[in-house]
Design a protein around this motif. Structure first.
Motif, PDB file in Angstrom:
ATOM      1  N   HIS A   9       0.813  -1.216   0.000  1.00 42.36           N
ATOM      2  CA  HIS A   9       0.000   0.000   0.000  1.00 42.36           C
ATOM      3  C   HIS A   9       0.854   1.277   0.000  1.00 42.36           C
ATOM      4  CE1 HIS A   9      -3.942  -1.898   0.587  1.00 42.36           C
ATOM      5  NE2 HIS A   9      -3.317  -2.773   1.352  1.00 42.36           N
ATOM      6  N   LEU A  57      -0.057  -1.769  -5.419  1.00 38.98           N
ATOM      7  CA  LEU A  57      -1.430  -2.194  -5.674  1.00 38.98           C
ATOM      8  C   LEU A  57      -2.085  -1.315  -6.737  1.00 38.98           C
ATOM      9  CD1 LEU A  57      -2.802  -3.081  -2.119  1.00 38.98           C
ATOM     10  CD2 LEU A  57      -1.915  -4.621  -3.883  1.00 38.98           C
ATOM     11  N   ARG A 274       0.801 -11.579   6.426  1.00 39.92           N
ATOM     12  CA  ARG A 274      -0.256 -10.670   5.964  1.00 39.92           C
ATOM     13  C   ARG A 274       0.281  -9.676   4.939  1.00 39.92           C
ATOM     14  NH1 ARG A 274      -1.365  -8.745  10.476  1.00 39.92           N
ATOM     15  NH2 ARG A 274      -0.540  -6.628  10.314  1.00 39.92           N
ATOM     16  N   ARG A 275       1.487  -9.173   5.176  1.00 40.59           N
ATOM     17  CA  ARG A 275       2.093  -8.232   4.236  1.00 40.59           C
ATOM     18  C   ARG A 275       2.341  -8.886   2.875  1.00 40.59           C
ATOM     19  NH1 ARG A 275       1.667  -2.908   5.865  1.00 40.59           N
ATOM     20  NH2 ARG A 275       2.618  -2.556   7.911  1.00 40.59           N
ATOM     21  N   GLU A 278      -0.866  -9.361   0.798  1.00 41.65           N
ATOM     22  CA  GLU A 278      -1.264  -8.149   0.085  1.00 41.65           C
ATOM     23  C   GLU A 278      -0.625  -8.106  -1.303  1.00 41.65           C
ATOM     24  OE1 GLU A 278       0.018  -5.151   2.778  1.00 41.65           O
ATOM     25  OE2 GLU A 278      -1.762  -5.276   4.048  1.00 41.65           O
ATOM     26  N   TYR A 279       0.544  -8.718  -1.428  1.00 37.30           N
ATOM     27  CA  TYR A 279       1.240  -8.826  -2.710  1.00 37.30           C
ATOM     28  C   TYR A 279       0.806 -10.061  -3.494  1.00 37.30           C
ATOM     29  CZ  TYR A 279       4.812  -5.203  -1.853  1.00 37.30           C
ATOM     30  OH  TYR A 279       5.482  -4.012  -1.662  1.00 37.30           O
TER      31      TYR A 279
END
Length: 343
Positions: A9, A57, A274-275, A278-279
């Motif tokens: 993000h 993103l 979690r990071r 996101e990818y």
């Protein structure tokens, strides 16, 4: 010291490079810009700002829209053709002042975060051949083919512009042969290998020293210094996938587990998962990529046998390594011992 890491993000990508050029190309073709930017949270007026940045993103959504709208299969190639003249300020000056191909590669690798931050590169040598291995940073795996086409097209077109010679080399491409293969012949040449385990550019080392017409040592040093200053002040210098891959590749005992990497990054294991999610990545994917890259280097560059490679990569035995290698590539490691020598 760990470089400043960008998460999915984070606004870490300079919009004046790829994003601006995508929009300009769509405007030139009279394609609808509102549709192109839909869902990206990028607005046309934002692109007029000098220091406007977007997140990985946002970039992924923009490329999704662009590929869906573009009336053909050559979008990445066309953008690659514009890459050198569309760079801004000191980046352009530094590239134009490069002495030869080797210096151009060194310059790009040193400053790639400011021009093509979705990539990581490694330079290898075997015999009389040089090899540039490319991996994706910033979790752009969904658009791997697009970014590889963009990068290789920019390499070939920049080399032609600076040297006034045709590119002479081979490309190993990590995806199946597309139906639109004519685009590859047009922009990259006919020396192509598809369905390869990693992206590798191979060429005769003599090309490294072929003089560029606009070489200017003082101009190169000045551009290099100014960009280095800017880079030291930059909020971000590497994406999370790239930072993890670098840790895994630099690990001597090949025992970097997810908790160990999380500790290195000052994150909890759950936060790291979690990071990466996101990818749209997992730690296992990055670990497999790093192991494959190490294995290919040891097999094709160092000339190690399977048993030694298995030991170096901390596998229980040679059979375990062979099974893993076949899972990564669909082939046995023995088939890659002379792979780069044949490129």
């Amino acid at each position: 010291m760990m470089q400043k890491i960008a998460y999915a993000h984070d606004k870490c990508i300079d919009s004046q490079l790829l994003v601006f050029n995508v929009v300009a190309l769509f405007e030139h073709r009279q394609l609808d810009i509102d549709t192109l930017l839909r869902g990206t949270q990028i607005f046309k007026q934002d692109l007029q700002q000098v220091e406007y940045h977007i997140s990985p993103l946002q970039l992924g959504k923009l490329i999704d829209n662009a590929l869906r709208m573009w009336p053909g299969n050559d979008l990445a190639f066309l953008l690659g053709q514009q890459w050198l003249p569309s760079q801004s300020g000191h980046l352009t000056n530094g590239l134009l002042c490069c002495k030869h191909l080797l210096q151009m590669q060194v310059f790009w690798q040193r400053h790639h975060w400011h021009c093509q931050p979705w990539l990581q590169g490694w330079r290898w040598r075997s015999g009389q051949s040089n090899h540039l291995l490319l991996q994706l940073d910033l979790g752009c795996h969904r658009h791997r083919r697009f970014f590889i086409e963009l990068t290789l097209s920019s390499l070939v077109s920049s080399y032609k512009r600076l040297s006034r010679h045709q590119w002479q080399g081979q490309f190993a491409l990590p995806f199946p042969k597309p139906n639109s293969v004519d685009q590859y012949y047009k922009y990259l040449g006919e020396s192509l290998l598809f369905d390869q385990p990693v992206c590798v550019v191979s060429y005769d080392s003599k090309m490294n020293q072929q003089q560029f017409e606009m070489a200017n040592r003082q101009g190169y040093l000045q551009a290099n210094h100014l960009i280095s200053q800017k880079q030291s002040q930059s909020k971000y210098q590497i994406g999370l996938p790239g930072a993890i891959r670098r840790l895994l590749l630099e690990s001597c005992d090949n025992q970097y587990s997810l908790p160990a990497v999380a500790m290195q990054l000052s994150l909890s294991p759950a936060t790291l998962k979690r990071r990466l999610k996101e990818y749209q990545l997992t730690f296992q994917q990055l670990q497999d990529e790093a192991n494959l890259q190490k294995a290919i280097y040891l097999l094709a560059i160092s000339g190690e046998n399977n048993l030694n490679v298995a030991k170096r990569l901390n596998f229980a035995d040679g059979n375990n390594f062979r099974r893993s290698f076949k899972r990564w590539t669909g082939q046995l490691p023995s088939q890659f011992k002379y792979w780069l020598a044949q490129n």
